[in-house]
Design an enzyme around this catalytic site. Structure first.
Site, short mmCIF file in Angstrom:
data_model
loop_
_atom_site.label_atom_id
_atom_site.label_comp_id
_atom_site.label_asym_id
_atom_site.label_seq_id
_atom_site.Cartn_x
_atom_site.Cartn_y
_atom_site.Cartn_z
N GLU A 174 10.02 0.34 10.68
CA GLU A 174 11.03 1.40 10.63
C GLU A 174 10.29 2.68 10.94
OE1 GLU A 174 12.75 4.52 9.70
OE2 GLU A 174 12.76 3.91 7.59
N GLU A 190 8.95 14.18 17.28
CA GLU A 190 9.36 14.25 15.89
C GLU A 190 8.50 15.27 15.15
OE1 GLU A 190 10.69 11.11 12.48
OE2 GLU A 190 8.76 10.72 13.45
N CYS A 225 13.04 10.52 8.48
CA CYS A 225 12.94 9.92 9.82
C CYS A 225 14.24 10.01 10.60
CB CYS A 225 12.47 8.47 9.71
SG CYS A 225 13.46 7.48 8.57
N LYS A 247 0.85 -1.19 0.00
CA LYS A 247 0.00 0.00 0.00
C LYS A 247 0.88 1.24 0.00
CE LYS A 247 -1.82 2.45 3.29
NZ LYS A 247 -1.76 3.85 2.73
#
Length: 496
Positions: free
Chosen positions: A264, A395, A298, A188
């Site tokens: 991840e 983050e 990231c 996806k």
């Protein structure tokens, strides 16, 4: 209905854009005939609409993947799998400008940066093509009357959910080891950036992969992503994205058929600059470490720690360097930073900037919108921060960093490890002993010394703590896509 539309980009000109779901080597309409729009983040205008996958479409893709896994793909030799991956790499290289242009259009990253991404896709596919026929087990000499051996077998049907920040690169990181080891895939894409992966699907068929080996779905995480995570006939799920969503996927995997999981996830990476660093080089790498890919990375080095002896000099030079980053149209040759990917992401980042101001941090540069159209944010540096501030702990995933000073090596390590994340870190020093001591002490899956954001297919990538489970890239990724079987054979004689 037609499942392609005519589009064009400033770099590639006119091209045919697939908009369907890719199941069994064909573009198909979704069962419920739903569609959703994809937006150009540089102009805020609709590019096109693509077919939306629901749970029903996930079922169809899984059935196709299962049939391929139990059928033709299982009979395909490792050498042929490698050849197919190499053909796919060749076709990607032949169409590098088209793929990069579509990615720049849909994601907003600069065309030059997108070309770099597609170059890395080619490298990744070729790396795993080379592994396909080199995955071996062991024989074990235990006693004269028995023969023992182990073998690595493919897990089966793998669900893979990729993010919007590196659409094609994350696709290659996932399918490289999965297909090399003999699995089949239901992937996806992120709902914000479906277009480049859809263009890529035509090369799957052209390369000669059997129908059902690779299936691609456009859809939303709460529908198609959730269906993949909980599907009873998917044997493994791999996800790249936020830690919050990663937890949801892991729970769904456990509550269904206890499928294998690799994640991840997020990061809040430290970038540590010591007094003896080459300041000019360190500033260049620190700038790249945070503002690469618009800060939508990231492993971005968002927490910059500079030793007190050079802090003032470093800060002034870093501010000047950040102002040199050209923010603008992704298709202009000198653009370094394009727009953020969506209105939602833009609003989220601006919310963090306002929070930083309210918490008492100082905006050294940036902190506001760039222009009046598109999701552009000026490169932003905060100073006068404390470790407990929200902008130092959470983050942000945008062109926003915070800079603070440290006294000595012990404090640098303590500050570097002072978050729940552990994806990456950077160290800048001329002292080899310092670099080794600090690299070994930081709780991070990747540590760069006198550099940042340098990734290669040969070296593993993944995180400690809340930054994930398992590893992407390198030989390590292969273990995520195989089951290890041991066979014990008695050669003869009595039982006792």
């Amino acid at each position: 209905m037609s499942l392609t539309v005519d589009l064009k980009t400033p770099a590639s000109g006119a091209y045919k854009q697939p908009i369907g779901l890719f199941i069994n080597n064909e573009w198909v309409e979704g069962v419920d005939k739903k569609k959703f729009e994809t937006i150009n983040p540089a102009t805020e205008e609709v590019i096109t609409s693509v077919c939306e996958a629901t749970e029903k479409d996930v079922d169809l893709a899984v059935k196709a993947a299962r049939a391929a896994f139990e059928g033709e793909w299982r009979q395909t030799t490792p050498a042929v799998r490698g050849q197919l991956l190499n053909k796919l790499a060749d076709l990607t290289e032949k169409n590098i400008e088209l793929l990069a242009a579509v990615e720049a259009l849909d994601n907003g990253k600069s065309f030059a940066m997108a070309q770099g991404d597609v170059g890395a896709v080619i490298q990744t596919l070729r790396y795993y093509a080379g592994w396909a026929d080199k995955i071996t087990g062991q024989t074990m000499d235990i006693n004269p009357d028995t023969f023992h051996y182990s073998r690595h077998e493919p897990i089966g049907v793998c669900g893979q959910i990729i993010p919007w920040n590196f659409p094609l690169l994350m696709l290659s990181w996932k399918i490289g080891p999965a297909l090399a080891t003999g699995n089949t895939v239901v992937m996806k894409t992120a709902e914000q950036t479906p277009l480049s992966a859809l263009v890529f699907t035509q090369f799957i068929k052209e390369a000669g992969f059997p129908a059902g080996v690779f299936n691609l779905l456009n859809g939303f995480g709460k529908v198609a992503g959730a269906a993949i995570s909980s599907h009873m006939d998917i044997d493994k799920v791999a996800f790249t994205g936020s830690t919050v969503v990663g937890r949801t996927i892991m729970k769904a995997a456990a509550d269904s058929n206890l499928k294998k999981v690799t994640l991840e996830l997020g990061g809040k990476s430290p970038n540590i600059v010591f007094n003896d660093a080459d300041i000019e080089q360190a500033i260049s790498w620190v700038n790249f470490g945070i503002y690469f890919n618009h800060g939508q990375c990231c492993c971005a080095g968002t927490r910059i720690f500079v030793q007190e002896g050079i802090y003032d000099k470093f800060l002034e030079a870093f501010k000047k360097r950040s102002l040199q980053n050209k923010v603008g149209d992704p298709f202009e040759s000198d653009t370094f930073q394009g727009p953020q990917v969506s209105q939602l992401q833009y609003d989220r980042i601006m919310g963090y900037i306002e929070t930083g101001k309210k918490e008492g941090a100082t905006v050294e540069t940036g902190g506001e919108r760039h222009g009046d159209k598109g999701y552009f944010i000026k490169p932003t540096i905060f100073s006068n921060v404390t470790p407990d501030m929200k902008i130092m702990q959470e983050e942000i995933f945008g062109p926003v960093c915070a800079i603070a000073k440290f006294k000595d090596e012990a404090e640098a390590i303590k500050l570097g490890n002072a978050t729940s994340y552990g994806l990456a870190a950077g160290i800048h020093t001329k002292d080899l002993n310092t670099s080794i001591r600090v690299a070994n002490a930081l709780k991070a899956g990747t540590v760069w010394v006198n550099s940042y954001n340098l990734l290669t297919p040969q070296a593993s990538f993944g995180g400690y703590k809340s930054s994930g489970i398992g590893r992407e890239l390198g030989e390590a990724a292969l273990a995520n896509y195989t089951e290890l079987k041991t066979v014990h054979m008695r050669l003869g004689g009595h039982m006792f």
